[in-house]
Enzyme design. Structure first.
Site, mmCIF file in Angstrom:
data_model
loop_
_atom_site.group_PDB
_atom_site.id
_atom_site.type_symbol
_atom_site.label_atom_id
_atom_site.label_comp_id
_atom_site.label_asym_id
_atom_site.label_seq_id
_atom_site.Cartn_x
_atom_site.Cartn_y
_atom_site.Cartn_z
ATOM 1 N N ARG A 113 -86.530 -81.632 -6.141
ATOM 2 C CA ARG A 113 -87.430 -80.846 -7.001
ATOM 3 C C ARG A 113 -86.938 -80.784 -8.434
ATOM 4 O O ARG A 113 -87.611 -80.232 -9.293
ATOM 5 C CB ARG A 113 -87.560 -79.422 -6.454
ATOM 6 C CG ARG A 113 -88.359 -79.430 -5.190
ATOM 7 C CD ARG A 113 -88.429 -78.060 -4.584
ATOM 8 N NE ARG A 113 -88.599 -78.243 -3.167
ATOM 9 C CZ ARG A 113 -88.769 -77.279 -2.300
ATOM 10 N NH1 ARG A 113 -88.796 -76.030 -2.722
ATOM 11 N NH2 ARG A 113 -88.918 -77.546 -1.028
ATOM 12 N N GLU A 136 -79.530 -79.554 2.564
ATOM 13 C CA GLU A 136 -80.693 -80.391 2.259
ATOM 14 C C GLU A 136 -80.926 -80.232 0.765
ATOM 15 O O GLU A 136 -81.395 -79.193 0.308
ATOM 16 C CB GLU A 136 -81.924 -79.921 3.044
ATOM 17 C CG GLU A 136 -83.204 -80.634 2.630
ATOM 18 C CD GLU A 136 -84.457 -79.909 3.136
ATOM 19 O OE1 GLU A 136 -84.417 -79.300 4.223
ATOM 20 O OE2 GLU A 136 -85.472 -79.955 2.415
ATOM 21 N N LYS A 158 -90.390 -80.873 10.935
ATOM 22 C CA LYS A 158 -90.236 -79.631 10.165
ATOM 23 C C LYS A 158 -91.572 -78.897 10.267
ATOM 24 O O LYS A 158 -92.603 -79.481 9.922
ATOM 25 C CB LYS A 158 -89.922 -80.003 8.716
ATOM 26 C CG LYS A 158 -90.102 -78.895 7.700
ATOM 27 C CD LYS A 158 -89.638 -79.359 6.313
ATOM 28 C CE LYS A 158 -90.044 -78.355 5.247
ATOM 29 N NZ LYS A 158 -89.253 -78.468 4.025
HETATM 30 C C1 3PG Z 1 -88.862 -75.991 1.772
HETATM 31 O O1 3PG Z 1 -89.394 -76.849 1.076
HETATM 32 O O2 3PG Z 1 -88.253 -76.326 2.787
HETATM 33 C C2 3PG Z 1 -89.072 -74.557 1.422
HETATM 34 O O3 3PG Z 1 -89.293 -74.383 0.071
HETATM 35 C C3 3PG Z 1 -88.054 -73.613 1.903
HETATM 36 O O4 3PG Z 1 -88.745 -72.466 2.135
HETATM 37 P P1 3PG Z 1 -88.147 -71.058 1.701
HETATM 38 O O5 3PG Z 1 -87.863 -71.166 0.230
HETATM 39 O O6 3PG Z 1 -89.238 -70.069 2.009
HETATM 40 O O7 3PG Z 1 -86.909 -70.834 2.499
#
Ligand code: 3PG
Length: 223
Positions: free
Chosen positions: A54, A50, A138
């Site tokens: 960002r 994914e 999600k």
């Molecule tokens: C996301 O947007 O899916 C999260 O930033 C992932 O979360 P994590 O960095 O705590 O794994």
């Protein structure tokens, strides 16, 4: 509108995520790192990514991985606006992930035939997602909203709903999540930590990926 689970809307993609059980949440600056990262994930046994929007180079990273690694199930993450759906569809993304629930994003994904995993953190948001024909969400940020206990509690009134908990998932707790029947897969960034990407430590990314794959598929280790 077809169900997001139907083959026309990419049900095969959701099935692939469910088979791999882990969705690495990737932050890369552009095409070159995206392609190297995809190689590192494949080497670790996880042809799934994914790639988030960002960074300014997120869309080009998606395009590069789709071109270089056609067998990798590439999705777009952190999609918050409908125009971003158009951009990632053009780049070849096969699914869309959003941190929250946006009707505009969900509807634009349906127009493109792209499955979408909107983020939810409450029963009201789950009901809004169900109203839009979504049946895989999600759960975000999973560790903040209660972790595995929250999934058990949310599942009682919403049988049939499946979750991809993301946020605070790591090698130490992924088994707890994956042991729950409503969990299709877990998402997370721990095996593709941006610091490792920036340092070009592809070997460590592959090591963490292989470790996560082994934890997610304990049955294959026993055989
Ligand atoms: C996301 O947007 O899916 C999260 O930033 C992932 O979360 P994590 O960095 O705590 O794994």
């Amino acid at each position: 509108m077809s169900s997001p689970d139907s083959p026309a809307a990419g049900g095969d993609v959701l099935a692939a995520l469910g088979a791999h059980r882990i969705v690495p949440v990737v932050v890369v600056e552009g095409a070159a790192d995206g392609a190297r990262l995809a190689d590192a994930l494949v080497a670790g046994g996880l042809p799934v990514a994914e790639i988030t929007l960002r960074t300014a180079g997120g869309v080009e990273a998606i395009r590069a991985v789709v071109a270089a690694q056609p067998d990798v199930v590439v999705g777009a993450g952190t999609v918050t606006r409908a125009d971003q759906v158009d951009a990632v569809a053009d780049a070849g993304a096969r699914y869309v992930v959003s941190p929250g629930l946006s009707r505009a994003v969900v509807e634009r994904c349906a127009e493109h035939g792209l499955p979408v995993l909107p983020g939810v953190a409450s029963p009201t948001e789950i009901m809004a997602a169900l109203d839009l024909g979504i049946d895989v969400v999600k759960l975000f940020p999973a560790s903040v909203v209660g972790g595995p206990a929250a999934i058990k509690a949310f599942s009682a009134p919403f049988p049939g709903l499946r979750f991809v908990p993301t946020g605070g998932v790591n090698a130490g707790n992924l088994g707890e999540y994956l042991g729950l029947a409503p969990v299709l897969a877990v998402g997370g960034s721990w095996m593709v930590d941006k610091k490792l990407v920036d340092a070009g430590d592809w070997a460590e990314i592959t090591r963490r990926t292989a470790e996560a794959v082994a934890l997610a598929h304990p049955e294959s280790k026993e055989s």
